[in-house]
Design a protein around this motif. Structure first.
Motif, short mmCIF file in Angstrom:
data_model
loop_
_atom_site.label_atom_id
_atom_site.label_comp_id
_atom_site.label_asym_id
_atom_site.label_seq_id
_atom_site.Cartn_x
_atom_site.Cartn_y
_atom_site.Cartn_z
N ILE A 73 46.31 -19.58 -22.56
CA ILE A 73 46.27 -21.66 -21.70
C ILE A 73 45.87 -22.58 -22.25
N TRP A 95 36.37 -16.33 -21.28
CA TRP A 95 35.25 -16.55 -20.56
C TRP A 95 34.67 -15.58 -19.51
N SER A 114 36.36 -18.29 -15.23
CA SER A 114 36.24 -19.40 -15.04
C SER A 114 35.84 -19.89 -15.94
N LEU A 131 36.91 -25.48 -15.32
CA LEU A 131 38.23 -24.36 -15.47
C LEU A 131 38.01 -23.07 -14.68
N THR A 132 38.66 -23.38 -13.44
CA THR A 132 39.05 -22.40 -12.96
C THR A 132 40.02 -21.55 -12.74
N TYR A 133 40.39 -20.19 -13.14
CA TYR A 133 41.71 -19.59 -12.96
C TYR A 133 41.85 -18.89 -12.21
N ILE A 144 49.10 -17.85 -9.50
CA ILE A 144 48.24 -18.15 -11.41
C ILE A 144 47.89 -20.27 -10.23
N THR A 145 46.54 -20.41 -10.09
CA THR A 145 46.30 -21.27 -9.79
C THR A 145 45.52 -22.00 -10.59
N LEU A 146 45.51 -22.62 -11.36
CA LEU A 146 44.64 -23.73 -12.35
C LEU A 146 43.72 -24.55 -11.93
N THR A 160 47.78 -29.63 -20.53
CA THR A 160 47.27 -27.91 -20.15
C THR A 160 48.88 -27.92 -20.28
N LEU A 162 50.81 -23.22 -19.62
CA LEU A 162 50.69 -21.78 -19.63
C LEU A 162 51.55 -21.73 -20.45
N THR A 284 45.50 -29.74 -10.00
CA THR A 284 45.20 -28.62 -9.61
C THR A 284 47.42 -28.26 -10.15
#
Ligand code: TA6
Length: 291
Positions: A73, A95, A114, A131-133, A144-146, A160, A162, A284
């Motif tokens: 990431i 993380w 996170s 950050l939430t992954y 994947i939701t970032l 950012t 991926l 998001t």
């Protein structure tokens, strides 16, 4: 103590020990998926027993260096960064596993990782963030939701991405759709901007191209096992295509000889125009991979 004694004698103790070790070193959902706490790096995603993602046989797993595998990431900066490490600190931070791994109501394997700001991140980039992954693995799809939340009192900008490493049968047979007519920054040709004329990209040399305002879908042919992968993305307006080829591979000691033939990087990112987040705002972005 009797229970512990029983556990010690039985195979359960062995499996518990292995599970604990794996949870410390990385988090193995199953034989299909492996995620490492270092950088929340998805190391492996197997479908029908074959990995869709590439792991360099020389990858470094010292919990310091970025892992040359799967999906590193890039955050808070894609590319070379005067404030800190290339591609930012997210891929070299440890993380936290916030949720899972578990099965959702559809039978998908899910987990949420996170990363929040800490002394080291603030030393490099003095902002508060979370950050939430969120990962959702189905039989042949991986979502994947970032999320990036500004949890501080000051506005900040970031880029950012991926950094997907897809395992391919042979890079020389790979095609990538969706770039025709788009402008791209060619990092091989001193970052000049060009317009892509090809309907399908092929790779036959060192490529490092940042395609601007790409469509929401790409189709990548030549994935490990003669397969085709569809990439759908939301709020990742740019797509980077990279392969070091034979010429640049020696620059990467954590890449084995000839391994450039076995992967293509097609990377969903928000890298050309930085994202601006005011205090309390949240960004998001979503990437869906489907075989
Ligand atoms: O995404 C392409 C790129 O930015 C290339 O310029 C190359 O540097 C690649 O990433 C690998 O970067 P890394 O820091 O992982 O060695």
């Amino acid at each position: 103590m009797a229970v512990f004694g029983y556990l010690k004698e039985s195979r359960i103790y062995f499996y518990v020990l292995i599970a604990v070790l794996l949870m410390y070193v990385g988090c193995t959902f199953s034989q299909k998926v492996q995620v490492h706490f270092h950088g929340a790096t998805v190391l492996s995603w197997k479908v029908a027993g074959k990995d869709v993602l590439f792991q360099s046989r020389e990858a470094i797993y010292d919990n310091q260096a970025p892992i040359r595998a799967g999906i590193p990431i890039a955050f808070p900066h894609f590319g070379q960064w005067e404030a800190g490490p290339t591609h930012g600190f997210a891929r070299t931070s440890r993380w936290t596993l916030e949720e899972g791994p578990q099965k959702d109501s559809n039978g998908n394997a899910t987990a949420v990782y996170s990363l929040v700001d800490n002394e080291e991140t603030r030393r490099l980039w003095n902002h508060k963030f979370k950050l939430t992954y969120a990962l959702v693995f189905g039989d042949t799809a991986f979502k994947i939701t970032l999320k990036v939340k500004n949890t501080g009192e000051s506005t900040f900008n970031f880029t950012t991405l991926l950094h997907n490493y897809f395992r391919v049968d042979d890079i020389r047979s790979v095609t990538v759709s969706g770039m025709q007519g788009l402008e791209y920054i060619d990092k091989v040709r001193i970052n000049n901007t060009f317009t892509e004329s090809r309907e399908l990209l092929t790779v036959g040399e060192f490529v490092d191209s940042v395609y601007i305002n790409t469509p929401s879908s790409h189709v990548i042919k030549g994935i490990n096992g003669g397969r085709t992968l569809r990439m759908d993305k939301e709020n990742f307006p740019d797509t980077v295509v990279w392969n070091p080829w034979e010429t640049m591979s020696p620059n990467f000691p954590d890449l084995g000889n000839e391994e450039y033939l076995s992967f293509v990087c097609v990377e969903a990112g928000h890298v050309v125009t930085p994202v601006t987040l005011m205090p309390g705002e949240e960004f998001t972005a979503v990437q869906m991979l489907t075989l």
